[in-house]
Design a protein around this motif. Structure first.
Motif, PDB file in Angstrom:
ATOM      1  N   LEU A 162      34.511 -25.664   2.311  1.00 19.26           N
ATOM      2  CA  LEU A 162      34.573 -24.230   2.665  1.00 19.26           C
ATOM      3  C   LEU A 162      34.181 -23.356   1.481  1.00 19.26           C
ATOM      4  N   ALA A 200      30.476 -23.120   0.872  1.00 17.94           N
ATOM      5  CA  ALA A 200      29.791 -22.281   1.861  1.00 17.94           C
ATOM      6  C   ALA A 200      28.334 -22.658   2.076  1.00 17.94           C
ATOM      7  N   SER A 241      27.490 -26.145   7.035  1.00 20.52           N
ATOM      8  CA  SER A 241      28.817 -26.761   7.108  1.00 20.52           C
ATOM      9  C   SER A 241      29.304 -26.855   8.552  1.00 20.52           C
ATOM     10  N   ALA A 276      33.152 -24.970   8.591  1.00 18.06           N
ATOM     11  CA  ALA A 276      33.233 -23.510   8.597  1.00 18.06           C
ATOM     12  C   ALA A 276      33.049 -22.981  10.018  1.00 18.06           C
ATOM     13  N   LEU A 283      38.683 -16.988   7.992  1.00 14.53           N
ATOM     14  CA  LEU A 283      37.464 -17.683   7.619  1.00 14.53           C
ATOM     15  C   LEU A 283      36.236 -16.781   7.752  1.00 14.53           C
ATOM     16  N   VAL A 314      33.793 -16.507   4.369  1.00 15.32           N
ATOM     17  CA  VAL A 314      32.388 -16.909   4.203  1.00 15.32           C
ATOM     18  C   VAL A 314      31.518 -15.682   4.413  1.00 15.32           C
ATOM     19  N   THR A 319      30.963 -16.628  -0.934  1.00 15.12           N
ATOM     20  CA  THR A 319      32.268 -16.408  -0.309  1.00 15.12           C
ATOM     21  C   THR A 319      32.957 -15.218  -0.960  1.00 15.12           C
ATOM     22  N   VAL A 321      43.747 -24.287   3.999  1.00 13.41           N
ATOM     23  CA  VAL A 321      43.239 -23.658   5.214  1.00 13.41           C
ATOM     24  C   VAL A 321      44.307 -23.853   6.282  1.00 13.41           C
TER      25      VAL A 321
END
Lengths: 315, 915
Positions: A114, A117, A121, A124, A147, A151, A157, A168
């Motif tokens: 994450l 970024a 991904s 994500a 989230l 991102v 990010t 997370v």
């Protein structure tokens, strides 16, 4: 071949944040290294300090009031195998099983994925659809960001240089839920990732929607084709309120809306118009898989095997 | 930092820098060379090791992470001196070819079976997603995993019963043991005392004048031993190249493509050399570049080469000539009959233009060379080359040394596929070793391999005319091949492939006109099929188009026009030496051509014909030692294809000894005799013939000695199980040698030479054999995405005689899957003159999951080849029909005729939408 760097191995989150604050742009947080070391080998990143964040106690998966809290340094493999994840958010385990390849999953971490970024991904995109949040800690304190806000774009990010992504959190769904994640592409990383999460009115069984259920909440997140994973609000609106038995009637329109909401750029993974069309195709397919999963949850029948599409993975 | 790690059960305490990668520590500090560096990006799996039982990419894993853990490498898989069950299964199933992926495959399999002992096919494919193999086509790897998991026996090979003792039998490959244990040595595994390391500075522009190279700062960098730029190469002839000497070791005044070597550094280690590269200042002035054929052939196009290139080092290539003032570096024309008249009179004329992409070989071992000069002025190079003797000629001329002073040694090769024919890195490594005054290793990365050689891309227009009854009466073919910035062997590829542009068909009237065209891109060279895939893509697609127009079945139309056994292909050339019709019938039967198709399926077929290299020379020496064991000296290179095993089988058959008593030496030009090249599917046939002759020479000597000492006439003698049988008498070879030498010592040396010489054939030599194969595909297509899935694929190759059916089957399975690569996935993409996908992250080669469940490779064996026991060349043929067979299947399924490869989902999707 890597250029020399100093490796720091702090034992607490505070120490790690202090190091990141002190070393500033010269430092990079380092966990599995599957993304970071790759770019360092190519000379695209040249940090002089790596701050190893694997000894901070961030490698557990916990249960917080029905929420699943995944520590930043939990590996994809550990997510794939965690009982709690299977029980509470099986789609997360299923997607973790399909991240990159087995070697990357053994070493790569959720937090690293994450925080890096990479626009391709899987996690994500999925986490955006699941309303997940990330916790960030710095000497200035702790904050929680959706989230969606974390991102900001490719390799970009909201994390400040002295901030550490610690976990997370995946909130519980407000009702029985069926989800699917579909990715497609020729290359090592997907050209396209679609996550759909359908939550139904709770009738009867708290976990499974019953046959009269309606979609109370729909999430459709499109990954890889846009600068950052984003929800397709128009598609979600179309799905909301729809009866489980009538989903098939709206899937095509919802998928078309998802495609309209995408603004892909042409690159090695495909031309813009092709990618947009594939958003529609795979949103349809993802929704059909999720709907089938929801139906099978009602009837208790074994879910029919999802069709196999070339160059696509269904999680 | 101190790392305490248990490796293969043995505790080590190592002091390593924090940035050391586990792969380098294992290989360089612990001398465990089994794990290999290939893609360097966690895609391929060649560097896989197990850390606490989990598979990791050692190329992207810090060594310090192994502290306190247990590491297992391939060297730790064998127990108690015997092979482990996974190793044995890989060996038994023929899952090992070049060996470069083998260590990673074995360890990945171990991790998989530890995780899920009863793994089914889907689990296996899921686990293998990150494990690439470029040789086997995965089929035998999947067999091996299945065999190991369920303690089964290796699946049988569908072959013709062999009348011989050793030949025709699927014995395990002779180099299998060293490959499944990680002991097989490749160039980058070799270490010489005092060895230094080199890195290359490459031009970042597609075309640029190199005005000045200032290496002052690099030379002063600690640890740097030498820096070379083009201007420093005054003491040697800096030019090389097989067709033309158009390529300097380092750019002299102009760099002609992105990646063209401009300078190089030798330092105490690779890291220091890499640091020093950044200290070299180059003053470039950009020049206009030509990237595509259209740009290069446009009137007034910028020229990639302005001067007249020097003739190459090989006399047999002296017919190749550039057209001055253009980017055309060779034009080949060949005609017979009156094509225009024949086309005008034809009932049906089909015409179309077909494009073939630039494709990367991705031999998993990138090019590498280790060069060392000695005190006598001799040069030794350990090289990843398919033809040591061609490299020797080039180095001898460049460095003005007698051939005898140049020694090329070839250890195992991690795949070749044509990418390692002719000199590549060897001249630069030799120059650097000379400058540094010590041995220098130059090891390319995979990205640098993308900048070293590729397949020649092409644009081929064919007009084919048919009579009302379906007879192919005329072919007019115009082909342009993009050979990149330096000719390499590209002009010969163009000439030789275009010569067989009419494929396996009888054609009375033909006109062939092909150009090799320079562009500012990675040089194009040899690649499995040597240009024939590009032409077969066009012709075989058009055969189906013609069948449609004529209302004929595509298999019938082909059958009607096939050349017959013994029929002339071209005046003066070798008559057809195989039964094409048999291949076609077997392929169409195996794919069930005439039976009903399931919904959503389509079938297609294609055929091919390819000439081998001519003239073609191989020599061999066979030594029978005092104990009756045998050494074969030959210089064909083992690159995974099984050449050493085939040669061992041939020698063992002739001399009636077990294969285990035969050792085939690795090529070393100081020791093993001349062999032209390991390419053109010639090793088993030509080198094999030389070995057979040499073994027969030894047999004659055994007979002579026996006759002298026993009085039994030679005609009454035979060899049996390590002995000469004279009536009721048996004389073991040690006894015969003792009779000959009067003591227990000495050896019998046999010699074999194969040299068919030049002929009046159109290309100056008659092909020693024709390679021929037929492919048939059954596919489905995901209409919404355009993704093709090959459901079944059958290849039938006319091989004369399979010396080792399992190895041959593995070769052909690999050929088909490599063909699937350029058919469905692979293309080097340029943008603004820059290669956009020079890494495995975005250059997609086939994975195990891409292999059709129904893949079958079969052989026609009529013992009608010119090689040992009737064998003829194989291993390229099966790749060639793949593209047209699949495109023909798509045309029949979906009604779209594809003209450009690869048939990516997007390209097919566009075609489907345009219907």
């Amino acid at each position: 071949m890597l250029r020399p760097f100093d490796l720091h191995r702090p034992g607490t989150v505070e120490e790690a944040c202090d190091l990141l604050a002190r070393l500033g742009e010269d430092a990079a947080a380092y966990a599995g290294g599957t993304e970071l070391l790759l770019l360092m080998k190519e000379g695209l990143l040249r940090p002089r300090h790596l701050v190893d964040v694997k000894r901070l106690g961030l490698d557990t998966i916990g249960d917080g009031d029905g929420r699943v809290v995944i520590g930043a340094t939990v590996t994809h493999r550990a997510v794939e195998r965690a009982r709690l994840v299977h029980e509470r958010a099986p789609i997360v385990a299923s997607v973790a099983r399909h991240v990159a390849n087995v070697r990357v999953r053994n070493v790569g971490t959720v937090g690293g994925n994450l925080a890096f970024a990479d626009p391709h991904s899987d996690l994500a995109t999925l986490f955006v659809a699941l309303d997940a949040t990330v916790d960030l800690v710095s000497p200035r304190g702790r904050r929680t960001l959706p989230l969606d806000e974390f991102v900001r774009g490719p390799w970009d990010t909201a994390r400040a240089p002295d901030e550490l992504l610690t976990s997370v959190t995946i909130p519980p769904r407000p009702g029985p839920t069926a989800a699917a994640y579909v990715k497609f592409g020729l290359h090592e990383r997907p050209a396209l990732g679609i996550a759909v999460v359908l939550t139904f009115d709770a009738h009867g069984d708290a976990r499974a929607p019953d046959r009269h259920a309606r979609v109370s909440d729909a999430r459709v997140a499109i990954g890889c084709v846009n600068p950052r994973p984003a929800r397709a609000a128009g598609a979600e609106v179309r799905l909301r309120g729809c009866a489980l038995t009538g989903l098939e009637d709206v899937i095509a329109e919802a998928a078309a809306r998802a495609a309209e909401a995408s603004d892909p750029a042409g690159d090695m993974h495909g031309s813009a118009d092709y990618k947009r069309e594939m958003v529609a195709v795979f949103t349809r397919r993802a929704l059909r898989v999720a709907a089938a999963r929801a139906r099978s949850a009602i009837t208790g029948e074994r879910e029919a095997l999802a069709p196999h599409y070339p160059h696509a993975v269904i999680a | 930092m101190t790392v305490r790690v248990v490796v293969n059960g043995r505790a080590h305490e190592l002091d390593v820098p924090s940035h050391a990668l586990l792969l380098d520590v294992l290989r360089d500090r612990l001398d465990l060379k089994g794990a290999k560096r290939s893609c360097d990006a966690q895609v391929c799996g060649a560097c896989t090791v197990l850390v606490d039982g989990l598979a990791v990419s050692a190329c992207t894993y810090l060594a310090v992470e192994a502290d306190g853990r247990s590491v297992q490498t391939v060297e730790g898989l064998a127990s108690d001196g015997g092979l482990g069950p996974i190793q044995q299964a890989f060996l038994d199933c023929g899952a090992v070819q070049c060996g470069f992926c083998t260590s990673g495959m074995l360890l990945t399999t171990k991790a998989l079976l530890d995780d899920s002992p009863m793994a089914g096919r889907e689990d296996v494919l899921h686990y293998l997603r990150g494990s690439l193999c470029r040789c086997t086509g995965y089929r035998k790897i999947l067999d091996a995993i299945d065999t190991a998991a369920h303690a089964r026996v290796a699946p049988a090979v569908d072959d013709t019963p062999s009348p011989f003792r050793v030949v025709g039998r699927s014995i395990p490959r002779v180099d299998g043991g060293e490959k499944v244990t990680g002991r097989a040595r490749y160039v980058t595994d070799a270490v010489l005392p005092g060895m230094a390391h080199a890195k290359v500075l490459r031009c970042p522009y597609p075309h640029a004048r190199v005005r000045r190279v200032d290496a002052t700062r690099a030379r002063a960098h600690p640890g740097v031993l030498a820096v070379l730029a083009g201007a420093d190469l005054t003491w040697c002839d800096p030019y090389f190249g097989p067709a033309f000497r158009d390529r300097p070791i380092l750019a002299l005044d102009v760099a002609r493509y992105e990646g063209d070597p401009v300078a190089a550094v030798v330092a105490v280690d690779e890291a220091t050399a890499a640091e020093a590269l950044a200290l070299i200042d180059v003053d470039y002035a950009g020049l206009p570049a030509v990237i595509t054929l259209e740009e290069a052939l446009a009137p007034g196009a910028p020229l990639v080469h302005t001067g007249q290139p020097l003739a190459g080092h090989f006399a047999d290539l002296s017919t190749l000539k550039p057209e001055p003032g253009t980017n055309v570096c060779h034009r080949f024309r060949y005609a017979r009959g009156d094509v225009d008249r024949a086309l005008a009179g034809a009932q049906v004329v089909v015409e179309d233009t077909f494009l073939f992409p630039r494709v990367q070989h991705y031999a998993m071992e990138p090019h590498a060379a280790l060069a060392a000069w000695d005190e006598t002025g001799g040069l030794a190079v350990w090289a990843s080359t398919q033809n040591p003797y061609s490299v020797r000629v080039e180095l001898a001329k460049m460095f003005d040394a007698p051939l005898s002073k140049i020694r090329i040694v070839v250890p195992h090769l991690g795949g070749g596929f044509g990418s390692k024919t002719y000199a590549k890195l060897e001249p630069l490594a030799a120059a650097l070793a000379h400058a540094a005054g010590r041995p220098v290793r130059l090891a390319a990365s995979v990205t640098e391999a993308f900048q070293t050689v590729r397949r020649c891309s092409s644009r081929v227009t064919v007009r084919a005319g048919f009579a009302r009854d379906g007879t192919l009466v005329a072919v007019d073919c115009r082909a342009d091949f993009d050979v990149g910035a330096y000719a390499d062997i590209g002009p010969r590829v163009v000439q030789k492939a275009t010569y067989t542009a009419t494929g396996p068909y009888r054609v009375a009237h033909l006109a062939l006109d092909a150009r090799a065209v320079y562009t500012n891109t990675t040089p194009g060279g040899a690649f499995r099929g040597f240009g024939v895939p590009q032409l077969a893509w066009a012709l075989e697609s058009l055969m189906d188009a013609a069948a449609d127009r004529l209302g004929r079945d595509p298999v019938d139309l082909r059958r009607q026009n096939l050349l017959a056994h013994g029929e002339e292909f071209a005046p003066g050339d070798t008559p057809i030496d195989g039964k094409l019709e048999e291949s076609l019938s077997r392929a169409s039967e195996a794919i069930q051509w005439t039976s009903a198709l399931a919904a959503g399926r389509g079938r297609g077929v294609a055929a091919m014909l390819k000439a081998s290299i001519a003239p073609s020379v191989s020599e061999a020496i066979v030594r029978l030692h005092a104990d009756g064991s045998v050494t074969v000296l030959a210089s064909t290179v083992e690159m995974g294809q099984g050449a050493r095993t085939a040669l061992a089988q041939i020698a063992a058959e002739v001399l009636a000894v077990p294969v285990a008593r035969v050792t085939v030496a690795a090529p070393d030009t100081a020791i093993t005799p001349y062999d032209q090249t390991t390419s053109s599917s010639r090793s088993t046939t030509m080198t094999g013939r030389a070995v057979m002759e040499a073994a027969e020479d030894v047999r004659e000597q055994l007979f002579r000695v026996t006759t002298t000492h026993t009085g039994v006439a030679t005609r009454d003698l035979r060899l049996d199980d390590g002995a000469v049988v004279a009536g009721k008498q048996r004389l073991g070879y040690p006894q015969v040698l003792a009779l000959r030498f009067g003591m227990s010592g000495g050896e019998l040396i046999g010699r074999g030479i194969v040299a068919p010489g030049r002929t009046a054939a159109p290309l100056g030599g008659s092909t020693p054999f024709w390679e021929m194969a037929v492919g048939a595909a059954e596919i489905s297509v995901d209409e919404e995405t355009g993704a093709i899935r090959v459901e079944r694929y059958v290849s039938v190759a006319d091989v004369g005689r399979a010396i080792n059916p399992r190895i041959l089957e593995g070769q052909d399975e690999g050929a088909v899957v490599q063909g699937l690569g350029h058919t469905l996935l692979e293309e080097m993409v340029y943008g603004d003159g820059h290669l956009l996908n020079g890494t495995l992250l975005v250059y997609r080669v086939p994975r195990a999951e891409d292999v059709p469940d129904g893949l079958a490779c079969r052989f026609v064996e009529n013992a009608d080849g010119c090689g040992p026991f009737g064998a003829k060349g194989a291993g390229e043929g099966s790749l060639i029909p793949v593209s047209p067979a699949i495109a023909n299947a798509l045309a029949r399924l979906a009604g779209v005729r594809m003209r450009e490869l690869p048939l990516t989902p997007e390209r097919v999707w566009r075609a489907l939408r345009a219907r």
